[in-house]
Design an enzyme around this catalytic site. Structure first.
Site, PDB file in Angstrom:
ATOM      1  N   ARG A 362     -24.833  -9.291  14.071  1.00  0.00           N
ATOM      2  CA  ARG A 362     -24.533  -7.860  12.931  1.00  0.00           C
ATOM      3  C   ARG A 362     -23.636  -7.224  13.300  1.00  0.00           C
ATOM      4  O   ARG A 362     -23.022  -7.331  14.254  1.00  0.00           O
ATOM      5  CB  ARG A 362     -25.837  -7.312  13.381  1.00  0.00           C
ATOM      6  N   HIS A 422     -28.419 -15.750  18.622  1.00  0.00           N
ATOM      7  CA  HIS A 422     -28.708 -14.005  18.980  1.00  0.00           C
ATOM      8  C   HIS A 422     -27.161 -13.887  20.045  1.00  0.00           C
ATOM      9  O   HIS A 422     -27.151 -12.958  20.683  1.00  0.00           O
ATOM     10  CB  HIS A 422     -30.092 -13.656  19.581  1.00  0.00           C
TER      11      HIS A 422
END
EC number: 2.7.4.1
Length: 669
Positions: A362, A422
């Site tokens: 992100r 991740h």
């Protein structure tokens, strides 16, 4: 089968969100920050329904009736969720109406007061009415598609002794609220409230008999199946479009209504009775995020992220020079994440830097990171970016980043169809004295300059040769499917991370059984994994002292006789979102310390690429242990005892670990 017991994942998460809500009556929290916690609770609940409840409903629809580790079937979980959510919504309304609004009024801040509506009539006519479109409901006009989380009025009309029905969708192009200054007061009117009070100006030739406001929540948990597309970018774009038209998982109504209208809603949206939530209050609190006042006392005291004192002395030197003799480590937001941006900027401008590799999960709008990666590629450096297109609710943004980086000349890959990437790491390769030197950044948090100001995370920069080599191997795995995983510094999921954690716990058990000290401290966002939970119970029974600092949901049930007497679970909820994962294992005095991107969850161990990185630097280990000790001594933290969180006793003088770190971070590092 073991006799161990476990908390349910969804109910435990709802307990976490309740702790968030309770910040709205915490005497140490400034007034407008209290209000924000109400909005955060509501926003969290929206996402919970879009993803977690949606997933449970899919299981029920598929006939899946298998109980989870807490011995609840999907149907039973949905029933308990409905009860708990209804209770929390009632509490939220009470806090908002009876606690916060009176306090706001005393500060001359009003929300939806009845007495000043004449002041917003012009706003209604000029800014709202032109974009409203009432839709008649009859045999010709069926109910139109309603977007996720859109507010809608259902209106019963009368004309010439006949009844008519209409819906009025509040368009997303309108602001959530309008602010006016009147009699030295700040007056906020939500758009929903303004429309409600001027409904008769929309339906001018009709008598409005009854009406109510409702809002739909739709399923956003759309899995990407490997067989659907070989092009992940294409698959993501396809599912982003499908998400907008997904099935309804919750319908909120702002007041009690007749059974006739409930049946209408069930028919229109193909839902069940327990999907309907009567809020008896606001159904959309998102306008709170845009409220702005000038009085500083209404907000948390501003702070400026610090640069560690030892680094200030050498800040004018090159990062590459500093890293030759010192690892750089810090905790954001107490320390300044811009240090990492400066490091990347130096790498981009350095003629001796040959290549950059980075993972992006992100990032933020106007990202300096993206800008620098583009610049590096245009400067002729070899730039490789592994971008995770499946980062929930950021998919659309990440698709845009991917295209933009490719256009700049970066090599962009999207990882795996069946695994989320991740891991957060960056590698800079630099030519020094005719040899290649690797500089590595590993973090528990995202490369996001905005969240770096509100999430607590650990950043670690090192020139360690072994770390650099192993991170190169990790990038090769993510980008080229290398299958070498026998590394010393890092472990990764889904290959060996869970086994590594189990081995570390087993080592504490073994030492304790030999009469030695056993000690584990784990700071995590969430814990929900049967194998790990069972291993912690086993360690507790063996006499290992275990302190868990778990912000969110937790499957472990502590303080149960003959099972978990040696386990404590604390939850820190405060100004910042606790996001760092730090692990400590006593190891017979060797004291091993790790940072990680992974929570102890099934998804993190089995369905994601995650990093567990062992820290060897003595100063860094001491620093991380200080952070853990400060967290453990936090008197404002909630403590889980069996199935119930004990509320801390708070007064205006209570100081939590976050406030302590804000005041004393330079003394710790």
């Amino acid at each position: 089968m073991s006799n161990f017991i476990y908390n349910n994942r969804e109910l435990s998460w709802l307990d976490f969100n309740y702790r968030v809500l309770k910040q709205a009556i915490n005497p140490t929290v400034p007034l407008l920050e209290k209000l924000k916690f109400v909005a955060i609770h509501a926003s969290n609940l929206d996402e919970f329904f879009m993803v977690r409840v949606a997933g449970l409903k899919d299981q029920v629809d598929a006939g899946y009736d298998v109980a989870d580790i807490s011995m609840r079937t999907p149907k039973q979980q949905l029933e308990e969720i409905s009860t708990k959510v209804s209770s929390q919504v009632k509490t939220r309304n009470d806090i908002f109406e009876n606690h916060l609004k009176p306090q706001l009024k005393s500060k001359r801040i009003l929300i939806n007061p009845k007495e000043y509506l004449s002041q917003v009539e012009e706003i209604f006519y000029l800014e709202i009415l032109p974009v409203l479109t009432p839709v008649a409901l009859n045999n010709i006009n069926k109910i139109p598609f309603i977007q996720n989380l859109t507010s809608v009025f259902f209106v019963e009309l009368e004309k010439d002794s006949k009844l008519f029905y209409s819906i009025l969708i509040i368009p997303g192009v309108l602001p959530k609220s309008f602010k006016i200054k009147y009699k030295k007061q700040s007056v906020y009117y939500t758009t929903n409230y303004i429309v409600e009070k001027f409904l008769n100006k929309v339906y001018t030739n009709y008598n409005i008999k009854r009406y109510f406001l409702f809002r739909l929540t739709r399923n956003a948990d759309l899995p990407i199946h490997q067989e659907l597309s070989e092009d992940l970018l294409e698959a993501i774009e396809h599912y982003l479009d499908m998400r907008k038209k997904s099935n309804v998982v919750r319908l909120e109504i702002d007041r009690e209504v007749d059974r006739y209208f409930i049946d209408k809603m069930i028919e229109y949206f193909d839902i069940e009775q327990n999907d309907i939530y009567i809020t008896n209050g606001l159904i959309d609190f998102s306008f709170i995020f845009n409220m702005q006042e000038t009085k500083k006392s209404l907000y948390y005291e501003s702070f400026k992220p610090a640069v560690p004192l030892w680094l200030q002395k050498i800040e004018k030197r090159s990062f590459f020079e500093v890293l030759k003799s010192n690892d750089i480590f810090f905790i954001r937001p107490y320390h300044d994440f811009k240090l990492i941006i400066k490091f990347l900027e130096e790498a981009v401008l350095d003629k001796n830097v040959l290549s950059l590799k980075i993972t992006l999960y992100r990032t933020n709008d106007d990202s300096k990171i993206i800008e620098l990666l583009e610049k590096a590629a245009k400067n002729g450096k070899h730039v490789s970016v592994v971008i995770e297109l499946k980062a929930r609710f950021d998919e659309e943004k990440n698709v845009e980043w991917a295209k933009r980086l490719e256009n700049a000349g970066c090599i962009v890959t999207y990882g795996f169809l069946d695994l989320k990437i991740h891991a957060k790491c960056m590698l800079v390769v630099r030519k020094e004295a005719n040899k290649l030197v690797r500089y590595t950044h590993i973090s528990t948090g995202n490369y996001n300059e905005k969240t770096a100001l509100v999430y607590t995370d650990i950043d670690y920069l090192t020139k360690d040769e072994l770390t650099g080599q192993e991170i190169i191997n990790l990038f090769n795995y993510m980008m080229g499917y290398s299958d070498i995983f026998e590394w010393q510094r890092i472990k990764i999921s889904p290959k060996n991370l869970r086994d590594s954690i189990i081995n570390l716990i087993d080592n504490e058990i073994k030492n304790t059984k030999k009469g030695k000290k056993g000690r584990i401290i784990a700071k995590l966002n969430s814990l929900y994994d049967k194998q790990i939970s069972d291993k912690l119970y086993e360690a507790s029974l063996a006499g290992v002292k275990i302190d868990l600092i778990v912000r969110g949901l937790c499957s472990v049930v502590p303080k149960v006789k003959n099972m978990s007497e040696n386990i404590t679970v604390k939850s820190i909820i405060g100004r910042f979102l606790e996001h760092a994962r730090i692990l400590y294992f006593y190891d017979n005095g060797n004291e091993r310390m790790f940072i990680s991107t992974a929570d102890w969850m099934v998804r993190n161990f089995d369905k994601r690429i995650e990093i567990l990185y062992e820290i060897h630097n003595f100063k860094a280990k001491k620093f991380l242990k200080s952070i853990l000790n400060i967290n453990l001594s936090d008197k404002t933290a909630w403590e889980l005892v069996k199935y119930t969180y004990k509320k801390p006793h708070l007064d205006n003088t209570s100081i939590g670990s976050q406030e302590l770190l804000l005041k004393s971070i330079q003394k710790i590092l």
